[in-house]
Design a protein around this motif. Structure first.
Motif, PDB file in Angstrom:
ATOM      1  N   VAL A  28      75.635  46.925  37.459  1.00 40.23           N
ATOM      2  CA  VAL A  28      76.773  46.228  37.724  1.00 40.23           C
ATOM      3  C   VAL A  28      77.982  47.397  36.823  1.00 40.23           C
ATOM      4  CG1 VAL A  28      78.466  44.551  36.712  1.00 40.23           C
ATOM      5  CG2 VAL A  28      76.152  44.087  37.558  1.00 40.23           C
ATOM      6  N   LYS A  29      77.650  48.001  35.684  1.00 42.62           N
ATOM      7  CA  LYS A  29      78.660  48.917  35.108  1.00 42.62           C
ATOM      8  C   LYS A  29      78.171  50.441  35.201  1.00 42.62           C
ATOM      9  CE  LYS A  29      80.176  45.418  31.779  1.00 42.62           C
ATOM     10  NZ  LYS A  29      80.577  45.193  30.316  1.00 42.62           N
ATOM     11  N   ASN A 172      82.938  42.135  36.666  1.00 48.61           N
ATOM     12  CA  ASN A 172      81.891  42.850  36.041  1.00 48.61           C
ATOM     13  C   ASN A 172      80.941  41.640  35.554  1.00 48.61           C
ATOM     14  OD1 ASN A 172      82.033  45.445  36.882  1.00 48.61           O
ATOM     15  ND2 ASN A 172      82.855  46.426  35.115  1.00 48.61           N
ATOM     16  N   TRP A 173      81.657  40.783  34.469  1.00 48.93           N
ATOM     17  CA  TRP A 173      80.832  39.868  33.631  1.00 48.93           C
ATOM     18  C   TRP A 173      80.391  38.778  34.534  1.00 48.93           C
ATOM     19  CZ3 TRP A 173      78.991  39.470  29.049  1.00 48.93           C
ATOM     20  CH2 TRP A 173      79.498  40.640  28.073  1.00 48.93           C
TER      21      TRP A 173
END
Length: 198
Positions: A28-29, A172-173
């Protein structure tokens, strides 16, 4: 379900949550962490991985609290409605209600002017499809009465567990928490009956 089996389920789910969050976190990151891999900064990679696994442990504990809360609620539901078919009907209505709210309220609160509702629908659809797959597997491995409760758990309880980051709506979270929750919830659901058979 004895204490030994509960401890086994707890720690195995903790492990699944930590590992899945570590993998999902880097995916994701990736834009944020890619330079660590290209420059082979092993210490930095390990420190990020340890942090992600720690976050994953928290997600896992949230998932486990949701699971055992649902097991209790399911028993209450069966007792109150005195009929599995009526309780299943109530759960189906709640699934539809939660999916509608997940799309409608998120769109109303967070959509920018001119933004399409499609991305909000796709997230709800993804959760529903994952729920269908897991519920189908649960039904095949146990009995047909398990389908609706499993779908309810995978959809409604996952969305409730996901609520802390839904309020923030940071992309992202959102995904960092959603995937480990789905994985941990599916793992617990599909492991419980196997543990009880031993």
């Amino acid at each position: 379900m004895n204490s030994r089996k509960w401890v086994q389920l707890f720690f195995s789910t903790l492990f699944v949550g930590g590992i899945s969050t570590g993998i999902v976190g880097f995916a994701v990151k990736w834009n944020e962490y890619a330079h660590l891999f290209t420059s082979f900064e092993i210490k930095e990679i390990l420190s990020v991985l340890v942090w992600l696994i720690g976050v994953g442990f928290i997600f896992s504990v949230i998932s486990q609290m949701g699971f055992f809360a649902y097991l209790t609620i399911h028993r209450f539901g069966l007792g109150i409605f005195r009929s599995a078919s009526l309780w299943n009907a109530v759960q189906i209505v709640l699934i539809a209600f939660v999916l509608f709210d997940l799309v409608y309220f998120r769109y109303q609160l967070f959509a920018k002017e001119g933004e399409s509702i499609v991305s909000y629908v796709l997230v709800a659809l993804f959760i529903f499809l994952v729920g269908l797959i897991v519920a189908y597997v649960k039904m095949r491995e146990t009995n047909k009465e398990a389908f609706v409760p499993a779908l309810f758990f995978m959809v409604v309880v996952t969305v409730i567990e996901w609520f802390p980051v839904l309020r923030i709506n940071e992309e992202n979270w959102l995904y960092l928490m959603l995937f480990p929750l789905l994985i941990c919830n599916a793992y617990q659901l599909l492991t419980l009956h196997r543990l009880l058979r031993k």
